[in-house]
Design an enzyme around this catalytic site. Structure first.
Site, PDB file in Angstrom:
ATOM      1  N   GLY A  14       0.845  -1.186   0.000  1.00 14.13           N
ATOM      2  CA  GLY A  14       0.000   0.000   0.000  1.00 14.13           C
ATOM      3  C   GLY A  14       0.879   1.233   0.000  1.00 14.13           C
ATOM      4  O   GLY A  14       1.953   1.238  -0.585  1.00 14.13           O
ATOM      5  N   CYS A  15       0.459   2.264   0.674  1.00 13.18           N
ATOM      6  CA  CYS A  15       1.223   3.515   0.717  1.00 13.18           C
ATOM      7  C   CYS A  15       2.650   3.253   1.206  1.00 13.18           C
ATOM      8  O   CYS A  15       2.851   2.744   2.307  1.00 13.18           O
ATOM      9  CB  CYS A  15       0.535   4.506   1.648  1.00 13.18           C
ATOM     10  SG  CYS A  15       1.456   6.041   1.841  1.00 13.18           S
ATOM     11  N   PHE A  16       3.625   3.617   0.404  1.00 13.71           N
ATOM     12  CA  PHE A  16       5.008   3.322   0.784  1.00 13.71           C
ATOM     13  C   PHE A  16       5.469   4.114   1.996  1.00 13.71           C
ATOM     14  O   PHE A  16       6.414   3.720   2.662  1.00 13.71           O
ATOM     15  CB  PHE A  16       5.996   3.438  -0.373  1.00 13.71           C
ATOM     16  CG  PHE A  16       5.913   4.673  -1.241  1.00 13.71           C
ATOM     17  CD1 PHE A  16       5.596   5.925  -0.752  1.00 13.71           C
ATOM     18  CD2 PHE A  16       6.165   4.551  -2.591  1.00 13.71           C
ATOM     19  CE1 PHE A  16       5.534   7.028  -1.564  1.00 13.71           C
ATOM     20  CE2 PHE A  16       6.122   5.662  -3.431  1.00 13.71           C
ATOM     21  CZ  PHE A  16       5.798   6.895  -2.912  1.00 13.71           C
ATOM     22  N   TRP A  17       4.812   5.215   2.321  1.00 14.39           N
ATOM     23  CA  TRP A  17       5.180   5.953   3.533  1.00 14.39           C
ATOM     24  C   TRP A  17       5.120   5.056   4.757  1.00 14.39           C
ATOM     25  O   TRP A  17       5.945   5.155   5.659  1.00 14.39           O
ATOM     26  CB  TRP A  17       4.227   7.106   3.787  1.00 14.39           C
ATOM     27  CG  TRP A  17       4.243   8.230   2.814  1.00 14.39           C
ATOM     28  CD1 TRP A  17       5.175   8.495   1.845  1.00 14.39           C
ATOM     29  CD2 TRP A  17       3.278   9.275   2.730  1.00 14.39           C
ATOM     30  NE1 TRP A  17       4.836   9.618   1.158  1.00 14.39           N
ATOM     31  CE2 TRP A  17       3.675  10.129   1.689  1.00 14.39           C
ATOM     32  CE3 TRP A  17       2.118   9.557   3.435  1.00 14.39           C
ATOM     33  CZ2 TRP A  17       2.951  11.263   1.340  1.00 14.39           C
ATOM     34  CZ3 TRP A  17       1.404  10.682   3.088  1.00 14.39           C
ATOM     35  CH2 TRP A  17       1.814  11.529   2.050  1.00 14.39           C
ATOM     36  N   CYS A  18       4.108   4.180   4.781  1.00 12.35           N
ATOM     37  CA  CYS A  18       3.888   3.326   5.953  1.00 12.35           C
ATOM     38  C   CYS A  18       4.749   2.073   5.957  1.00 12.35           C
ATOM     39  O   CYS A  18       4.737   1.326   6.935  1.00 12.35           O
ATOM     40  CB  CYS A  18       2.415   2.934   6.036  1.00 12.35           C
ATOM     41  SG  CYS A  18       1.333   4.351   6.324  1.00 12.35           S
TER      42      CYS A  18
END
Length: 180
Positions: A14-18
């Site tokens: 999913g979101c690579f930030w996480c």
């Protein structure tokens, strides 16, 4: 001090930030880069990947020293950051670029990933089937600088996103306090 060469592991969650924070600052983790992989467009931008026309996933590529942080341990951390039963994205991020996948760099990684997915499926932890794909690694393109180490650069926004997207609550529910 090990003289082993770093190996690569690539995960789409999913979101690579996480997907950076759970792996960051662990012994044996040499680097973590947010980026794009799995698609057909060379050197894509965030806007292009977000349009779901490139075939790319948001992903992280990790360089690690196997003797200090095994691939099996990387897989364990990965599974504890995602909803492996969601084929349409992750939490409130929807679309192909937010799907989960493990991109293997050699046959050993492929086998270990397949084994870990089967163990998770057999564990009974989830009532729905595990749908995370296991795919051969493709060229990896680093994301724009503002995406790198986002959780460190923007801690309040990162926390707000993690909680607001439903990710933090999901991880807490399925894995407990140590993983959110």
């Amino acid at each position: 001090m090990s003289d082993s060469q770093p190996k690569k592991a690539t995960f789409a969650g999913g979101c690579f930030w996480c997907m950076v924070k759970p792996f960051d600052e662990q012994p044996g983790i040499e680097s973590i880069v947010s980026g794009y992989t799995g698609g057909h467009t060379e050197s894509p931008t965030y806007e292009e990947v977000s349009s779901d026309t490139t075939g790319h996933y948001e992903a992280v590529q990790i360089e690690y020293i196997e003797e200090q942080f095994s691939y099996e341990k990387l897989l364990e951390v990965f599974w504890q950051q995602i909803d492996p039963t969601d084929a349409g994205g992750q939490f409130f991020d929807r679309g192909h670029s937010y799907k989960t996948a493990i991109f293997y760099h050699d046959e050993q990684q492929k086998q270990l990933a397949e084994n870990s997915r089967q163990e998770l499926q057999n564990s009974g932890r989830f009532s729905k089937p595990i749908v995370t794909e296991i795919l051969p690694a493709k060229p990896f393109y680093p994301a724009e600088d503002y995406h790198q180490d986002y959780y460190k650069k923007n801690p309040a926004r990162y926390q707000q996103y993690s909680v607001g997207s439903g990710r933090a609550g999901y991880i807490q529910k399925h894995w407990g306090d140590n993983n959110a």
